[in-house]
Write a protein that holds these residues in place. Structure first.
Motif, mmCIF file in Angstrom:
data_model
loop_
_atom_site.group_PDB
_atom_site.id
_atom_site.type_symbol
_atom_site.label_atom_id
_atom_site.label_comp_id
_atom_site.label_asym_id
_atom_site.label_seq_id
_atom_site.Cartn_x
_atom_site.Cartn_y
_atom_site.Cartn_z
ATOM 1 N N TRP A 17 76.940 63.244 41.622
ATOM 2 C CA TRP A 17 78.296 63.115 42.162
ATOM 3 C C TRP A 17 79.052 64.437 42.081
ATOM 4 C CZ3 TRP A 17 79.689 58.959 44.840
ATOM 5 C CH2 TRP A 17 78.920 57.794 44.683
ATOM 6 N N THR A 231 81.293 64.013 53.771
ATOM 7 C CA THR A 231 82.132 63.737 52.626
ATOM 8 C C THR A 231 82.171 62.212 52.539
ATOM 9 O OG1 THR A 231 83.436 65.729 53.049
ATOM 10 C CG2 THR A 231 84.419 64.059 51.613
ATOM 11 N N VAL A 232 81.666 61.672 51.453
ATOM 12 C CA VAL A 232 81.386 60.237 51.332
ATOM 13 C C VAL A 232 82.537 59.554 50.603
ATOM 14 C CG1 VAL A 232 79.762 58.535 50.429
ATOM 15 C CG2 VAL A 232 78.921 60.742 51.282
ATOM 16 N N ASN A 233 83.282 58.715 51.330
ATOM 17 C CA ASN A 233 84.467 58.075 50.766
ATOM 18 C C ASN A 233 84.435 56.549 50.832
ATOM 19 O OD1 ASN A 233 85.625 60.576 50.136
ATOM 20 N ND2 ASN A 233 86.524 60.771 52.169
ATOM 21 N N ALA A 238 77.795 55.339 50.290
ATOM 22 C CA ALA A 238 77.169 55.831 49.058
ATOM 23 C C ALA A 238 75.935 54.997 48.706
ATOM 24 C CB ALA A 238 78.176 55.803 47.920
ATOM 25 N N THR A 251 82.357 63.788 47.402
ATOM 26 C CA THR A 251 83.375 62.794 47.730
ATOM 27 C C THR A 251 84.788 63.274 47.427
ATOM 28 O OG1 THR A 251 84.087 60.498 47.332
ATOM 29 C CG2 THR A 251 83.175 61.696 45.448
ATOM 30 N N ARG A 253 86.904 60.719 46.915
ATOM 31 C CA ARG A 253 87.369 59.528 46.206
ATOM 32 C C ARG A 253 86.926 59.528 44.747
ATOM 33 N NH1 ARG A 253 89.218 55.176 48.792
ATOM 34 N NH2 ARG A 253 90.025 54.774 46.689
#
Length: 260
Positions: A17, A231-233, A238, A251, A253
């Motif tokens: 992460w 960009t994983v939000n 995920a 991310t 978030r």
């Protein structure tokens, strides 16, 4: 879905992460305040954007121009260049890079890479430095950022990961500090992307998350690359990327995802 992680990939020292630009949108991006907030949420690795001042200081900023994330219009004046790379560090260091976000962060300065390195090294954090050149300075910026990163992390066992959308910037980084790990950033799978990453001696491919599927993950990992996403939000995204066996998730978030 089948886990496609290749068993013979080289060791990867970084956490899965990664906090985007420090703490994404919860604090002013690319500031030490954002890094501190990301750390408060349990993150141990951060992504940031690095570029050069006109006098060669490596500092953090995403955009080519200053308007969105600083008070340059008030401080420097509308009649002067808005391009960050056109100004010396003395001028840039006087800007407010937090007030645009919220009153709580008013007065937060632009950080140098040296300041960020000090924060990360003292706390045992990891860093992904995206080389973000002012247009026309791609190779020189790659050389300078890599040289500075190599100097700052010279006594550390784990070096920062250098990434860029610009192959020329990665070429400069490769020539300046070949021992530092590199990653090719992709927003599309343009012709020759895999061959380019191999030529640049990259260790990772960092894609827009929508580009990863079983086929592309297999291609990258079979060629010896680690696979990261931006960009994983959203949780479902995920979960899909973890099931695919990818190695890193960047991310905004930090409040949603608890890093393991």
């Amino acid at each position: 879905m089948t886990d496609t992680t290749a068993p013979d990939l080289p060791a990867w020292p970084y956490p899965r992460w990664v906090a985007h630009r420090g703490a994404g949108k919860l604090a002013p991006e690319n500031t030490l305040a954002a890094f501190r907030l990301g750390a408060q949420h349990g993150y141990r690795m951060f992504e940031c954007d690095a570029k050069l001042s006109s006098d060669g200081v490596v500092f953090l900023m995403h955009d080519a121009t200053l308007q969105r994330t600083t008070n340059a219009r008030e401080r420097i004046g509308a009649g002067h260049s808005a391009v960050g790379g056109d100004h010396p560090w003395h001028t840039l260091s006087q800007l407010d890079a937090g007030g645009w976000h919220s009153r709580a962060y008013a007065g937060e300065p632009l950080p140098t890479l040296e300041a960020v390195a000090s924060f990360c090294i003292r706390n045992g954090y990891f860093l992904n430095i995206e080389i973000k050149p002012t247009p026309g300075t791609e190779r020189h910026t790659g050389e300078a950022v890599a040289h500075e990163a190599a100097r700052l992390w010279q006594s550390q066992s784990v070096q920062p990961l250098l990434t860029s959308f610009q192959p020329e910037a990665l070429m400069g980084a490769q020539e300046s500090a070949p021992a530092l790990p590199r990653g090719l950033l992709l927003d599309s799978l343009w012709t020759g992307w895999l061959e380019c990453a191999l030529t640049l001696g990259c260790q990772a491919i960092v894609c827009n998350y929508a580009l990863w599927d079983e086929s592309t993950v297999r291609q990258a990992q079979s060629a010896g690359f680690r696979t990261l996403s931006y960009t994983v939000n959203d949780e479902w995204v995920a979960e899909r990327l973890i099931a695919l066996g990818t190695d890193g998730i960047i991310t905004d978030r930090v409040d949603l995802f608890t890093p393991a």
